[in-house]
Design a protein around this motif. Sequence first.
Motif, PDB file in Angstrom:
ATOM      1  N   PHE A  76      48.470  35.987  39.783  1.00 24.04           N
ATOM      2  CA  PHE A  76      47.086  36.453  39.678  1.00 24.04           C
ATOM      3  C   PHE A  76      46.683  37.199  40.942  1.00 24.04           C
ATOM      4  CE2 PHE A  76      45.346  33.945  36.077  1.00 24.04           C
ATOM      5  CZ  PHE A  76      46.424  33.100  35.863  1.00 24.04           C
ATOM      6  N   TYR A  77      45.878  38.228  40.743  1.00 19.82           N
ATOM      7  CA  TYR A  77      45.308  38.919  41.898  1.00 19.82           C
ATOM      8  C   TYR A  77      43.931  39.412  41.495  1.00 19.82           C
ATOM      9  CZ  TYR A  77      44.723  42.540  45.497  1.00 19.82           C
ATOM     10  OH  TYR A  77      44.258  43.325  46.522  1.00 19.82           O
ATOM     11  N   GLN A  78      42.943  39.051  42.292  1.00 19.64           N
ATOM     12  CA  GLN A  78      41.577  39.468  41.998  1.00 19.64           C
ATOM     13  C   GLN A  78      41.150  40.463  43.070  1.00 19.64           C
ATOM     14  OE1 GLN A  78      38.501  36.529  42.557  1.00 19.64           O
ATOM     15  NE2 GLN A  78      37.147  37.459  41.067  1.00 19.64           N
ATOM     16  N   PRO A  79      41.353  41.760  42.806  1.00 20.28           N
ATOM     17  CA  PRO A  79      41.058  42.738  43.852  1.00 20.28           C
ATOM     18  C   PRO A  79      39.568  42.960  44.041  1.00 20.28           C
ATOM     19  CG  PRO A  79      41.857  43.860  41.897  1.00 20.28           C
ATOM     20  CD  PRO A  79      41.904  42.398  41.595  1.00 20.28           C
ATOM     21  N   GLU A  80      38.837  42.863  42.943  1.00 27.16           N
ATOM     22  CA  GLU A  80      37.378  43.015  43.026  1.00 27.16           C
ATOM     23  C   GLU A  80      36.777  41.897  42.188  1.00 27.16           C
ATOM     24  OE1 GLU A  80      36.345  47.020  41.728  1.00 27.16           O
ATOM     25  OE2 GLU A  80      38.237  47.693  42.577  1.00 27.16           O
ATOM     26  N   LYS A  81      35.536  41.572  42.474  1.00 29.39           N
ATOM     27  CA  LYS A  81      34.911  40.453  41.789  1.00 29.39           C
ATOM     28  C   LYS A  81      35.046  40.619  40.270  1.00 29.39           C
ATOM     29  CE  LYS A  81      30.916  37.483  41.993  1.00 29.39           C
ATOM     30  NZ  LYS A  81      30.252  37.507  40.691  1.00 29.39           N
ATOM     31  N   ASN A  82      35.529  39.575  39.618  1.00 31.56           N
ATOM     32  CA  ASN A  82      35.683  39.515  38.155  1.00 31.56           C
ATOM     33  C   ASN A  82      36.831  40.355  37.597  1.00 31.56           C
ATOM     34  OD1 ASN A  82      33.678  37.681  37.747  1.00 31.56           O
ATOM     35  ND2 ASN A  82      32.091  39.264  37.575  1.00 31.56           N
ATOM     36  N   PHE A  83      37.397  41.219  38.407  1.00 28.15           N
ATOM     37  CA  PHE A  83      38.543  41.989  37.925  1.00 28.15           C
ATOM     38  C   PHE A  83      39.826  41.243  38.288  1.00 28.15           C
ATOM     39  CE2 PHE A  83      35.333  45.267  37.999  1.00 28.15           C
ATOM     40  CZ  PHE A  83      35.638  46.019  36.872  1.00 28.15           C
ATOM     41  N   TRP A  84      40.587  40.885  37.283  1.00 27.94           N
ATOM     42  CA  TRP A  84      41.824  40.127  37.516  1.00 27.94           C
ATOM     43  C   TRP A  84      43.020  40.933  37.039  1.00 27.94           C
ATOM     44  CZ3 TRP A  84      42.224  35.525  40.044  1.00 27.94           C
ATOM     45  CH2 TRP A  84      41.026  34.834  40.287  1.00 27.94           C
ATOM     46  N   MET A  85      44.022  40.996  37.893  1.00 23.11           N
ATOM     47  CA  MET A  85      45.284  41.599  37.490  1.00 23.11           C
ATOM     48  C   MET A  85      46.299  40.472  37.373  1.00 23.11           C
ATOM     49  SD  MET A  85      45.185  44.777  40.148  1.00 23.11           S
ATOM     50  CE  MET A  85      46.585  45.687  39.534  1.00 23.11           C
ATOM     51  N   VAL A  86      47.005  40.416  36.272  1.00 23.77           N
ATOM     52  CA  VAL A  86      47.947  39.320  36.055  1.00 23.77           C
ATOM     53  C   VAL A  86      49.311  39.884  35.677  1.00 23.77           C
ATOM     54  CG1 VAL A  86      48.432  37.206  34.787  1.00 23.77           C
ATOM     55  CG2 VAL A  86      46.065  37.875  35.222  1.00 23.77           C
TER      56      VAL A  86
END
Lengths: 452, 560
Positions: A76-86
């Motif tokens: 998981f990586y959350q680069p910006e609030k509420n945006f998740w890259m998985v």
Amino acid sequence: MIDFKTKISSFFIFNSSLGPKEGEELKRILFFHPNQVTTDARKMQVGLCEAVVKFMSTFSSEPCDALQTQTNRYIFYQPEKNFWMVLVVRIPYTTKALSAIGESRGEVIEPTIMYDLLVSAYKMFRMFMGPFQNIPIEDIYTTCEEFFTPYILSKNITNDISDVIQGIHYLPLDKNSFFKVICFIDLLEINYPDFKCISFVYNDQLIWNALSKNDMLTLYQYLVQKLLPTQVAKEIQGDAVAAAQRHGRFISPPEGIRNKEDLQKLVKVYLMCEDDTETKQYYLIVYRTLSATVCFIVDVNTNLQIETFRSLDAFIGPQLSTIASTISEQCTIQALQNAQITSDTKFVYFNRLNLAFKSSVNRPINKLIPSTTLKPEVLSIIAGMHSDKKSLGNYGEIIVKIPDEYWITGKTSNEREFYVIIQEKNATLKEISDEVKRICEAQMKGVFFYPI
Amino acid sequence: MASTSKDNTNNCTAEQSNVTDTLEPGACSESILNPTDSFEEFASEMSSSLQDRDSSLTAKGSTISEIQSEIGESSKENAQMKNTKSSDDLQSKDGAMSASASNSNLTEQNGVDEDCDNEKDDYLQSPELVNKEKHVFILSSAGKPIYSRYGNEDKLAGLCGVIQALVSFIEEQNQDILRSINTKDCKAVFLVKGPLILVAVSKSNESETQLVLQLTYAFNQVVSMLTLTQLNRIFEQRRNYDLRRLLSGVERLIDNLLVFMEKDPAFLLGAVRCLPLPEKARENITNAIISACNKIRDLVFAIMIAGNQLITLVRMKKYTLHPSDIHLLFNLVRSSESFKTAESWTPICLPKFDATGFLHGHVSYISEDCQACLLLLTVQRDAFFPLSQAKHTIAEKLRRSNCLVAINDALNRNEELPTTNPLKHIGIPEIRHFMYKSKSTAQLFTSDPISLDRLQDYRTRHKEGGDITVKKIEKLSDIDYVRNYRKFCSQIHCTSIPAKLIFRSNSHDTVIAWVTNGFELYVTFDPLMEKDQAIRAVDRLIQWIKKEEHRIFIMNAPTF
């Protein structure tokens, strides 16, 4: 090299706040790879990740990092609030489970590599497209699709030390040559005040940079992993013969800048310069002669004329080719000197401050030829040392011996790290430590490491 | 595997001077403890697939019925054992059914999630629960709360529902097993065992493997009160059963066990700590037990312990105990004040020995002036009186042979004993702390043996705490050293890339972790320690342990 694409079960980006109501789950999914997955399956995967993120938020204020199941790892990586890259990768929980899914240890990718992949994917996206939150909702799905699909498909990942520790190869130059580079840049910026030179790269080695640390790595990776390899391939095909006669050419935009229409094709990027405090949008222009590559940025609000580029080409071309040949001579001398001190020992140097990376296990620029790779076990130990900065503190040393007679030494000194890999039978701790000291002195003259 | 271990021996020879290459202090051809490496066992268990898991819990045969049949126990009991086994087999089918049921549960859960979230979150943020270093939750596979280390598990029904939904979703939809979730500062580790789901959420520096081992211990603690057979049967009959009804009292045992596991390196190493005693005294104690008990045919184990340390263990031929079973006994004795006041007769299930049935235990302290506790474990359910008789004979013998004094001296850490303050006795000032495990006998010794009163101290300290506190450490306690070793242990015990030797030096300290075929050794030195100096110190340390091995370790494996 590992065929990376087959390891990725899926890669997706979601934002739960985009489809808050039931039945709108699909709106939350900004991007999903692979494409052929059914919408139901997509919803299911994203739903699981949402639940996991929520579950962990009750215990920790830190964002969720990873979910490990018996056969897969969700990163998981959350680069910006509420945006998740998985990223979902086949990394089994235990090594014994490897055989169950028919793989060997060597094919398992270090989890830290995968996390770094997410981070650099995002940074690359942000460099070209800007932050997620600034992209209008109606555009974001297509923007992601257009950016990430080719990105994922073109990405090559090796279980290589340069993927575990992402750094920049600097080219050390003698005073005079370096001075020539600086003079060239200064002269250019004075004559063309709209243009700012942000980096000067020779082959895949950086000589000059004017970007903030974060963006520097992203741009460098873009140049070295994406732009230059395709360019080199073109040159090999013969395009370059004509090009070389003209001293040099613009390689971004890809067709060069020949007429007014080409000005419309200029690439826009979001970057932060070294002394700036905010990210701004610029045009990115890349010029190349022989093996030297120079990057400029121009504010997007500047009114650009084709004449400017023509005169720029005339100005840079001859100068750059002179500099490039000077550097080339330097490199030949250096290579000769290095040949005398090289041994079969493997070492890696990294400085977190300027991301300088030096290694005897270097890979070639385009990753076509496999380098003298490290065993995955060794790589895994180094990855562990690199990510566990805390345990060595500002000054420290760790020596680990693993099966097959491998001794791995890690040293830190403030932000600098030095790793040595030695394979030797019947060695003692003292002997290994002496050997490391010797290598450190030979390779890193003048760089302080404890113990002296 | 075999080849690597061979290499390893060669290396030790090279690493160390000639004196120590043959030394394996505490090594012994025959061991009272089963030295099977719990880490390896654990690894194979963890690599099992979803299908394997359901069957693994029921596959083992019953050791107890084996003993009973050997000593001619009535056939009625045997028949009963068989019954329970066949009912175990049903379990896997039931498991499949329950899983599909839980799936529908999930969709429900998703719907309700939004509503109960606020309430649930509020409780999770309450002072009882927030900022704890390690949470442990146990729930049934239907999602019913059974145990929570902190707070009131009744109020955690929402959280347990979420956990159950996560676990069953991954099993159902992905045909996979949920293992762990990580954030930068926190790990959540999941373990599904039979009808129970165990979860640890930890901000400590323990590795995932170490946390799973702790959950396994917690599961074994539950099994030791119920037996696996009964546990499975309960949930077969009623999937929604509220297990807390049967587990009154176990909560406290699990609480104590969790503290015990965080403090005592015995768990980290999978070994048992012995009370250091003069060889002669230990021999006398063992002989007293053998002579008093050798007529009692169905006695399986006679164990004497004091302050979480083993004094002696006499066993029936062919049978050994696993360290983890002994740890459960330590925990039981330490947590039960009632044993101090009267002789007790209690059913005990030792999960590693035989998870399907109870042994019956006569538990009593030797005398009022000696904190040693004697456990006599038998397969006979009405043997209280002969065992009580035997205990009195033993106590009398020990008193006459001055053994009680020896035990008390060791427990009170009499200054004259070399093992009371080993570092002082060894005389290497650079060594700050060490711990040593003899692998063949699964026993350990540390430079700072835990005494009784200090264990009490941990418990009271823990009651106040469990919270994460950032305190400035002035002087490290042995617990801090052990905490420090966790990372080294997990690298040494790592099944994929087991480290053979680790030398780490930073501005706080220098640590050496070294494993050979015979032992594991962890030593903390002053910072800036030179390597050859450290190696010499390790050499001398091992020689000292060798010299004292008969006092520190139990070097034989007596039987009735």
